[in-house]
Design an enzyme around this catalytic site. Sequence first.
Site, PDB file in Angstrom:
ATOM      1  CG  ASP A  82       1.823   6.251 -91.137  1.00 27.89           C
ATOM      2  OD1 ASP A  82       1.934   5.034 -90.883  1.00 27.89           O
ATOM      3  OD2 ASP A  82       0.737   6.780 -91.392  1.00 27.89           O
ATOM      4  CG  ASP A 151      -8.238  13.920 -91.195  1.00 29.34           C
ATOM      5  OD1 ASP A 151      -7.889  12.897 -91.834  1.00 29.34           O
ATOM      6  OD2 ASP A 151      -7.473  14.526 -90.427  1.00 29.34           O
ATOM      7  CG  HIS A 153      -5.135  10.938 -92.244  1.00 29.75           C
ATOM      8  ND1 HIS A 153      -5.793  11.221 -91.073  1.00 29.75           N
ATOM      9  CD2 HIS A 153      -4.737   9.655 -92.135  1.00 29.75           C
ATOM     10  CE1 HIS A 153      -5.804  10.152 -90.300  1.00 29.75           C
ATOM     11  NE2 HIS A 153      -5.176   9.172 -90.926  1.00 29.75           N
ATOM     12  CD  GLU A 158      -3.835  14.497 -89.912  1.00 32.33           C
ATOM     13  OE1 GLU A 158      -4.786  14.231 -90.662  1.00 32.33           O
ATOM     14  OE2 GLU A 158      -3.777  14.109 -88.726  1.00 32.33           O
TER      15      GLU A 158
HETATM   16  C1  GLP Z   1      -4.247   6.010 -89.286  1.00 32.61           C
HETATM   17  C2  GLP Z   1      -3.052   5.677 -90.235  1.00 32.61           C
HETATM   18  C3  GLP Z   1      -3.502   5.606 -91.668  1.00 32.61           C
HETATM   19  C4  GLP Z   1      -4.819   4.879 -91.735  1.00 32.61           C
HETATM   20  C5  GLP Z   1      -5.900   5.721 -91.105  1.00 32.61           C
HETATM   21  C6  GLP Z   1      -7.251   5.045 -91.028  1.00 32.61           C
HETATM   22  O1  GLP Z   1      -4.038   7.105 -88.486  1.00 32.61           O
HETATM   23  N1  GLP Z   1      -1.901   6.505 -90.135  1.00 32.61           N
HETATM   24  O2  GLP Z   1      -2.502   4.970 -92.452  1.00 32.61           O
HETATM   25  O3  GLP Z   1      -5.181   4.651 -93.070  1.00 32.61           O
HETATM   26  O4  GLP Z   1      -5.494   6.282 -89.879  1.00 32.61           O
HETATM   27  O5  GLP Z   1      -7.345   4.128 -89.991  1.00 32.61           O
HETATM   28  P1  GLP Z   1      -8.371   2.934 -89.996  1.00 32.61           P
HETATM   29  O6  GLP Z   1      -7.965   2.026 -91.097  1.00 32.61           O
HETATM   30  O7  GLP Z   1      -8.242   2.270 -88.668  1.00 32.61           O
HETATM   31  O8  GLP Z   1      -9.721   3.535 -90.241  1.00 32.61           O
END
Ligand code: GLP
Length: 275
Positions: A82, A151, A153, A158
Amino acid sequence: RDPPMRSVRRSSEGAVAEVVIVEHPDVGGELVARHIASRVRAQPDFTLGVATGSTPLPVYAALARECAAGLDLSRVVAFALDEYVGLPRQHPESYHSVIQREVTEPLGLDPSLVRVPDGDEATIATAGERYEAELTAHGGVDLQLLGIGTDGHVGFNEPGSSLASLTRIKTLTASTRADNARFFDAPEQVPTHCITQGIGTILRARHLVLLAFGAGKADVIAAAVEGPVTATLPGSCIQLHAHVTVVVDEAAATSFERASYYRWVYEHKPAWQGL
Ligand code: GLP
């Protein structure tokens, strides 16, 4: 490249979904990195799906140690999940910059083999289609690393994202923007939109490795693994894939109903099976 050949599973890869509980994120990182290293030794042009966020960092750190010990990742192809829409590529928090800083440079990837969705606002209408075309022309992803948002995702899909979705623009939820505010000087600087591989895109990868660490992820990872498959919790899409490895630390494993079964399965895992 010959896409049909690339989609043929090696016989040593099982079609399995399993949950591996490790004592510390570093142990999980090493486990996954060792597996990736062995796959790359067998296939130097292995295609790795890379994720941002804090969760995959132990994997990248362990891979960097493998590289220091002689592993060559210079022919590996990487596709990111992304990107924010409207952040200049040079912005330190654009996923172009993050992937370059956390993956491409430390792991010695060839920058010309690393792809990140194009978040340029001027051409965003066609960016999803272009990324899908690149993925398809390349022959897809061998192993996709995934984190999960609080959440639910995956990528930036989302809650409510179609389980068949392809790469496209999405609007971030308030909770994701709040979670990611820590990377910006002020919460309002977090972009409102992103471009992300869809759930249908992610499910085409040949092996999904979903990681979750820390108590804050315990409920969401349990729901993704053990709850109903639902667009309301996009991470639950992993249940539709035949080859998934979920790696969690003890802190993230506290809400599983079947934790003792997962531990038993992993302790008795056939040696030939690999991850
Ligand atoms: C971000 C990314 C995701 C990631 C998630 C969790 O927004 N787009 O790919 O898995 O949120 O983040 P973290 O690993 O810092 O908890």
